[in-house]
Scaffold this active site. Structure first.
Site, PDB file in Angstrom:
ATOM      1  N   CYS A   1      -5.349   5.179  -4.832  1.00  0.00           N
ATOM      2  CA  CYS A   1      -4.679   3.905  -4.585  1.00  0.00           C
ATOM      3  C   CYS A   1      -3.277   4.036  -5.142  1.00  0.00           C
ATOM      4  CB  CYS A   1      -5.430   2.749  -5.251  1.00  0.00           C
ATOM      5  SG  CYS A   1      -4.589   1.149  -5.073  1.00  0.00           S
TER       6      CYS A   1
ATOM      7  N   ARG B   1      -9.177  -3.781  -4.495  1.00  0.00           N
ATOM      8  CA  ARG B   1      -9.434  -5.115  -3.959  1.00  0.00           C
ATOM      9  C   ARG B   1      -9.578  -5.062  -2.437  1.00  0.00           C
ATOM     10  NH1 ARG B   1      -4.725  -9.692  -3.816  1.00  0.00           N
ATOM     11  NH2 ARG B   1      -3.811  -7.991  -2.604  1.00  0.00           N
TER      12      ARG B   1
ATOM     13  N   CYS C   1       0.873  -1.174   0.000  1.00  0.00           N
ATOM     14  CA  CYS C   1       0.000   0.000   0.000  1.00  0.00           C
ATOM     15  C   CYS C   1       0.909   1.223   0.000  1.00  0.00           C
ATOM     16  CB  CYS C   1      -0.919   0.010   1.220  1.00  0.00           C
ATOM     17  SG  CYS C   1      -1.945   1.498   1.330  1.00  0.00           S
TER      18      CYS C   1
END
Length: 290
Positions: free
Chosen positions: A226, A218, A78
Site C-alpha cells: 500500500c 481500508r 493510491c
C-alpha cells in the site's frame, strides 16, 4: 447497462498491489459502487484498487482520476495505482512528467531512470485530528489513545495517525508478522474513532534508514503493498524521530523509497510497476447490478 460492461481494462501491479486501470476519457461515464464491486469479482479482474481515468478538469493536468477499492468504496489516493497510470500515459504521450487530479488533490509524477520505475509526489501529510479525520480531538496525533485487547495487556496500542489523502493509523511493533492482521485489521479499520474508516499498518523500525510495514487496507483488506501506507509510516516514524526523512520501506511485495522532503513537506514515493494483462469486462458480471 453498467459503464464497465464490455469495457477494456489493463491489469497492473505495484509491488503486488493489484491495480486495474480503466480509461474513461473517450466516453466518460459514472462508475457506481456496485459496478466497482462487480468488476473485482473472481470472474472479473480482482484488484485492490481500480483507477478510472477521465478527461482533465483543471488546465495543466493530464487526467482526472477516480479511485475505487475492491469493496466499491472510493479512495482519495493510491500511490501504487498512480504510478501504474503514469506508466501508461508516459508511453502514450512520451512525456517525462505528468499531473493527475484526484479527489484528494493534484499528484505529480516523474519517469524514473530505470524502465517501469517512477516517482509520485503524494503531497503534504495532514496531522490535525479533524483533517485525518478522527471522531474526537487529539492535540498530538503522533500518538493517539487507541488499543485492542485487554486493558492491562493490549495486543496493539498507541498508534500514530495521519492522512495521506486517506486516513492511516500506524502501530509500532517489533515484528510485523507476529500479529493476525487479517483478524485485527477489520476491527481497527471500522473502529468508531475513524468516522471514514482507516488503513491500519504495523511498522517495525529496523534502522534510521529502513522500516518494515504490513497493511490492512481500508476497503481492500490485506495487500502486498500500500503506497500511501508506506508514506504514512515513513512520515510517522520521522515525526517520532524513529527514522530519518528518507527511508526504504519494505512491504510484503518489495521495497519503496520514501522521502519526506524538508523543503516543502511533500512526500515522494519511488518504486516499480508491472504489467500483467489486458482484457474486457464480461457484461454478464453487471447483470445483477442492472
Amino acid at each position: 447497462m453498467s459503464a464497465l460492461a464490455g469495457h477494456a481494462f489493463v491489469k497492473m501491479n505495484g509491488l503486488g498491489n493489484e491495480i486495474v486501470v480503466v480509461d474513461m476519457r473517450a466516453k466518460p461515464a459514472a462508475i457506481t459502487a456496485d459496478d466497482a464491486r462487480a468488476a473485482a469479482a473472481p470472474q472479473g479482474a480482482p484488484y485492490d484498487q481500480m483507477m478510472a481515468l477521465y478527461p482533465p478538469r483543471t488546465p495543466g493536468t493530464d487526467a482526472y482520476v477516480r479511485i475505487y477499492n475492491s469493496d466499491g468504496s472510493a479512495a482519495g489516493a493510491c500511490g501504487n495505482g498512480t504510478r501504474c497510470i503514469a506508466e501508461l500515459l508516459f508511453r502514450e504521450t512520451a512525456k517525462d512528467a505528468l499531473t493527475f487530479e484526484t479527489p484528494a488533490g493534484l499528484l505529480n509524477c516523474w519517469r524514473g531512470a530505470q524502465p517501469l520505475v517512477s516517482t509520485v509526489d503524494m503531497g503534504k501529510p495532514r496531522f490535525a485530528w479533524d483533517q485525518i479525520p478522527l471522531a474526537e480531538e487529539f492535540a498530538d496525533t503522533r500518538c493517539i489513545e487507541l488499543q485492542i485487547g485487554p486493558i492491562d495487556k493490549p495486543i496493539l496500542h498507541s498508534p500514530s495517525a495521519l492522512s495521506m489523502g486517506n486516513p492511516h493509523a500506524i502501530f509500532w511493533v517489533d515484528d510485523v508478522n507476529a500479529y493476525d492482521l487479517a483478524k485485527i485489521g477489520p476491527l481497527l479499520e471500522n473502529h468508531p474513532i475513524f468516522p471514514e474508516r482507516a488503513n491500519i499498518s504495523l511498522c517495525a523500525v529496523q534502522s534510521k534508514e529502513h522500516i518494515v510495514v504490513r497493511t490492512w487496507e481500508r476497503g481492500a483488506g490485506l495487500t502486498k503493498a500500500c503506497g500511501s501506507a508506506a508514506c504514512a509510516a515513513a512520515v510517522a516514524a520521522a515525526r517520532l524521530r524513529k527514522a530519518d526523512r528518507k527511508v526504504t520501506v519494505t512491504l510484503p511485495g518489495g521495497d519503496l523509497a520514501i522521502e519526506w522532503r524538508e523543503s516543502d513537506d511533500h512526500v515522494l514515493m519511488t518504486g516499480p510497476v508491472a504489467f500483467e494483462f489486458e482484457g474486457r469486462f464480461d457484461p454478464a458480471l453487471f447483470a445483477a447490478v442492472a
